[in-house]
Design a protein around this motif. Structure first.
Motif, PDB file in Angstrom:
ATOM      1  N   LEU A  29       0.830  -1.202   0.000  1.00 29.56           N
ATOM      2  CA  LEU A  29       0.000   0.000   0.000  1.00 29.56           C
ATOM      3  C   LEU A  29       0.874   1.266   0.000  1.00 29.56           C
ATOM      4  O   LEU A  29       0.544   2.260  -0.666  1.00 29.56           O
ATOM      5  N   LYS A  30       1.968   1.222   0.732  1.00 29.63           N
ATOM      6  CA  LYS A  30       2.886   2.362   0.767  1.00 29.63           C
ATOM      7  C   LYS A  30       3.510   2.595  -0.597  1.00 29.63           C
ATOM      8  O   LYS A  30       3.602   3.747  -1.071  1.00 29.63           O
ATOM      9  N   LYS A  31       3.947   1.527  -1.266  1.00 29.22           N
ATOM     10  CA  LYS A  31       4.547   1.657  -2.587  1.00 29.22           C
ATOM     11  C   LYS A  31       3.534   2.200  -3.597  1.00 29.22           C
ATOM     12  O   LYS A  31       3.875   3.019  -4.470  1.00 29.22           O
ATOM     13  N   ALA A  32       2.268   1.745  -3.498  1.00 38.88           N
ATOM     14  CA  ALA A  32       1.243   2.258  -4.405  1.00 38.88           C
ATOM     15  C   ALA A  32       1.031   3.757  -4.193  1.00 38.88           C
ATOM     16  O   ALA A  32       0.888   4.520  -5.171  1.00 38.88           O
ATOM     17  N   PHE A  33       1.012   4.193  -2.961  1.00 40.41           N
ATOM     18  CA  PHE A  33       0.847   5.617  -2.683  1.00 40.41           C
ATOM     19  C   PHE A  33       2.034   6.413  -3.217  1.00 40.41           C
ATOM     20  O   PHE A  33       1.861   7.471  -3.841  1.00 40.41           O
ATOM     21  N   GLU A  34       3.237   5.923  -2.979  1.00 40.88           N
ATOM     22  CA  GLU A  34       4.430   6.631  -3.458  1.00 40.88           C
ATOM     23  C   GLU A  34       4.438   6.716  -4.980  1.00 40.88           C
ATOM     24  O   GLU A  34       4.817   7.750  -5.554  1.00 40.88           O
ATOM     25  N   LEU A  35       4.056   5.652  -5.647  1.00 46.43           N
ATOM     26  CA  LEU A  35       4.028   5.656  -7.116  1.00 46.43           C
ATOM     27  C   LEU A  35       3.046   6.680  -7.646  1.00 46.43           C
ATOM     28  O   LEU A  35       3.323   7.391  -8.632  1.00 46.43           O
ATOM     29  N   SER A  36       1.894   6.812  -7.002  1.00 42.41           N
ATOM     30  CA  SER A  36       0.898   7.776  -7.474  1.00 42.41           C
ATOM     31  C   SER A  36       1.349   9.213  -7.247  1.00 42.41           C
ATOM     32  O   SER A  36       1.058  10.099  -8.060  1.00 42.41           O
ATOM     33  N   LEU A  54     -11.232  -6.890   3.070  1.00 43.53           N
ATOM     34  CA  LEU A  54     -10.827  -6.059   1.935  1.00 43.53           C
ATOM     35  C   LEU A  54      -9.890  -4.938   2.379  1.00 43.53           C
ATOM     36  O   LEU A  54     -10.144  -4.247   3.376  1.00 43.53           O
ATOM     37  N   TYR A  55      -8.803  -4.777   1.599  1.00 44.66           N
ATOM     38  CA  TYR A  55      -7.894  -3.635   1.760  1.00 44.66           C
ATOM     39  C   TYR A  55      -7.725  -3.019   0.370  1.00 44.66           C
ATOM     40  O   TYR A  55      -7.501  -3.743  -0.610  1.00 44.66           O
ATOM     41  N   GLU A  56      -7.830  -1.711   0.270  1.00 41.67           N
ATOM     42  CA  GLU A  56      -7.742  -1.080  -1.037  1.00 41.67           C
ATOM     43  C   GLU A  56      -7.097   0.300  -0.925  1.00 41.67           C
ATOM     44  O   GLU A  56      -7.080   0.926   0.137  1.00 41.67           O
ATOM     45  N   PHE A  57      -6.576   0.742  -2.095  1.00 43.51           N
ATOM     46  CA  PHE A  57      -6.011   2.091  -2.216  1.00 43.51           C
ATOM     47  C   PHE A  57      -6.279   2.568  -3.635  1.00 43.51           C
ATOM     48  O   PHE A  57      -6.139   1.817  -4.607  1.00 43.51           O
ATOM     49  N   ALA A  58      -6.718   3.809  -3.773  1.00 44.34           N
ATOM     50  CA  ALA A  58      -6.964   4.412  -5.076  1.00 44.34           C
ATOM     51  C   ALA A  58      -6.450   5.836  -5.045  1.00 44.34           C
ATOM     52  O   ALA A  58      -6.731   6.601  -4.110  1.00 44.34           O
TER      53      ALA A  58
END
Length: 211
Positions: A29-36, A54-58
């Motif tokens: 989740l941290k990597k997804a946030f950093e990439l965005s 469920l765990y999600e990030f958008a």
């Protein structure tokens, strides 16, 4: 020295597996946030735990990102062929089938002994070999059917012999009932004069009248 890659496999211990899931999930989740943030990428991440949580990030809207993904996959599919292309393919397939039908009809006529005038010696030999093979197949099948019928008749014979032996053992020692003809002969013998009674036939006057 090149280190070999470690083969990944499922963690057998349930506690260790849960700890690893929590750590890796947080890191993902941290990597997804950093990439965005760093790359201004539109990121949507969905995770379901082994228990179904469920765990999600958008980075923007999850539903909009999913719809964008669907539009992309639909546009990436191959363009369907036009009706004209389909018609052309159908014509080719029809022509191929008609050719095969003509060859089969010619082969059928040749096997029936028709239309052999244009056949070469090699073709006639092939037809002859095919007919001999067919005849051998028919004879083999006929022999098989004969043998099966013979075996069936033998089995029936065994059953009849066993039944006959059973009936003979059951009724053989008992007196057989008289037939209609035997009963009529016996009745006639009882009603006829006894064999010890003398019977005479006289022609003319009786002896008593001559006295």
């Amino acid at each position: 020295m090149v280190r070999g890659k470690t083969q990944m496999k499922r963690i057998e211990n349930a506690t260790s597996r849960q700890v690893t899931f929590s750590k890796r999930r947080s890191g993902l989740l941290k990597k997804a946030f950093e990439l965005s943030v760093l790359c201004e990428a539109e990121v949507a991440l969905i995770i379901f735990s082994p228990r179904g949580k469920l765990y999600e990030f958008a980075s923007s809207s999850m539903l909009e990102t999913i719809e964008r993904y669907r539009r992309h996959t639909r546009s990436a599919q191959p363009v369907p062929r036009t009706d004209e292309q389909n018609m052309q393919n159908l014509k080719l397939e029809t022509a191929s089938l008609m050719k095969k039908i003509e060859l089969l009809e010619a082969s059928k006529r040749a096997l029936l002994g028709e239309g052999l005038g244009s056949c070469s010696l090699e073709e006639l030999q092939q037809i002859e070999q095919q007919l001999e093979k067919s005849v051998n197949t028919v004879r083999s099948k006929k022999s098989q059917v004969y043998n099966e019928q013979i075996e069936q008749l033998k089995e029936k014979e065994k059953v009849l012999l066993a039944e006959n032996a059973r009936l003979t053992e059951q009724y053989g020692s008992q007196p057989q009932p008289a037939t209609n003809e035997q009963r009529e002969n016996q009745s006639y013998a009882e009603s006829s004069p006894s064999s010890d009674v003398e019977t005479e036939l006289f022609i003319g006057l009786h002896r008593s009248s001559l006295r």
